[in-house]
Design a protein around this motif. Sequence first.
Motif, mmCIF file in Angstrom:
data_model
loop_
_atom_site.group_PDB
_atom_site.id
_atom_site.type_symbol
_atom_site.label_atom_id
_atom_site.label_comp_id
_atom_site.label_asym_id
_atom_site.label_seq_id
_atom_site.Cartn_x
_atom_site.Cartn_y
_atom_site.Cartn_z
ATOM 1 N N ARG A 73 12.569 -13.780 -12.139
ATOM 2 C CA ARG A 73 12.493 -13.743 -10.671
ATOM 3 C C ARG A 73 13.883 -13.660 -10.045
ATOM 4 O O ARG A 73 14.145 -12.835 -9.165
ATOM 5 C CB ARG A 73 11.757 -14.985 -10.179
ATOM 6 N N HIS A 74 14.798 -14.483 -10.520
ATOM 7 C CA HIS A 74 16.134 -14.505 -9.939
ATOM 8 C C HIS A 74 16.972 -13.310 -10.371
ATOM 9 O O HIS A 74 17.881 -12.890 -9.643
ATOM 10 C CB HIS A 74 16.833 -15.822 -10.280
ATOM 11 N N LEU A 92 15.823 -10.698 -7.819
ATOM 12 C CA LEU A 92 16.375 -10.993 -6.501
ATOM 13 C C LEU A 92 17.883 -10.727 -6.455
ATOM 14 O O LEU A 92 18.416 -10.257 -5.450
ATOM 15 C CB LEU A 92 16.101 -12.449 -6.126
ATOM 16 N N MET A 109 16.723 -9.431 -0.209
ATOM 17 C CA MET A 109 16.493 -10.611 -1.036
ATOM 18 C C MET A 109 15.871 -11.749 -0.227
ATOM 19 O O MET A 109 14.958 -12.435 -0.696
ATOM 20 C CB MET A 109 17.815 -11.063 -1.661
ATOM 21 N N LEU A 110 16.330 -11.922 0.998
ATOM 22 C CA LEU A 110 15.794 -12.992 1.837
ATOM 23 C C LEU A 110 14.319 -12.776 2.154
ATOM 24 O O LEU A 110 13.548 -13.733 2.276
ATOM 25 C CB LEU A 110 16.604 -13.093 3.134
ATOM 26 N N ASP A 150 12.249 -13.363 -1.262
ATOM 27 C CA ASP A 150 12.408 -14.681 -1.878
ATOM 28 C C ASP A 150 11.182 -15.563 -1.658
ATOM 29 O O ASP A 150 10.988 -16.562 -2.349
ATOM 30 C CB ASP A 150 13.655 -15.361 -1.301
ATOM 31 N N ARG A 151 10.337 -15.190 -0.710
ATOM 32 C CA ARG A 151 9.158 -16.016 -0.413
ATOM 33 C C ARG A 151 8.084 -15.920 -1.488
ATOM 34 O O ARG A 151 7.166 -16.749 -1.533
ATOM 35 C CB ARG A 151 8.559 -15.619 0.936
ATOM 36 N N ILE A 202 6.885 -10.462 -6.795
ATOM 37 C CA ILE A 202 8.005 -9.729 -6.190
ATOM 38 C C ILE A 202 7.952 -8.255 -6.571
ATOM 39 O O ILE A 202 8.058 -7.374 -5.707
ATOM 40 C CB ILE A 202 9.354 -10.331 -6.634
#
Length: 249
Positions: free
Chosen positions: A74-75, A78, A86-87, A90-91, A98
């Motif tokens: 996930r990261h 992002l 990304m913001l 990120d949810r 994603i």
Amino acid sequence: MISQFAYKELTTTRKLNSSGSKFLIWKSKMDFVLFDIGVSYVLTDPRPVDPTEETSIEEREKYKKWVSDDFTCRHAILGAMEDNLMLVFDRYNTAKEIMDALSNLFASKSFGRSTTLCGKYQHHKMSEETNVMDHVFEMCAMARELEEVGMKVPEAMQVFILMKSLPDSWQSAMELFMKMDDLELKLDNLIGFIRTEAEIRASKDLDDVGEIVESSRKKQRSGGFKGKCFSCGRSGHSRNECPNSITDG
């Protein structure tokens, strides 16, 4: 690992932006990175059931590994986006959520998106200053992008659209290609022909430069020495050619 170099590019010069340009290329590189670091399976394998008191040690370890790998995956995704994008994404709680959301946004098979991509592909024109092989592969990438949204471009159509997209200075070469009986109208044949023609043109440009330099040298030689002799002060010859210097020797 090779993926380190690919991921460095994805987090610097090739970050995914809000326009979603080149999303398919970005996704392909990201898939390679995630596979190479061993976490890509979380995009396909469902999340294990939360452990309970009855859950075996083996299942607990499997659950822990999946959660840890999903966090990494996930990261990593992002981190390869521009900050504003990304913001927004990120949810989503998991890497799969994603990636699915990105695909729905940037690779959907909607009529509007397909029409836009098709128009861009058909009317794209190379400028005289552009490197022809860069243009060729850009056109191929656009055709592939159309295929991904459900509009496969027949090979013969790709040949004619590519030929049409070249500037006027290439039209005589394209006419020659059309007349070559030993070459079928296939995309690989056209690309090979264009590459060969580009190499020939580059070679001619170098020859032209060489001819200009040689012509300049000939003019200098034929015109003789234009300054004054350091020995006698007269014009028309150099010190080495001066009669006084020769006599003195």
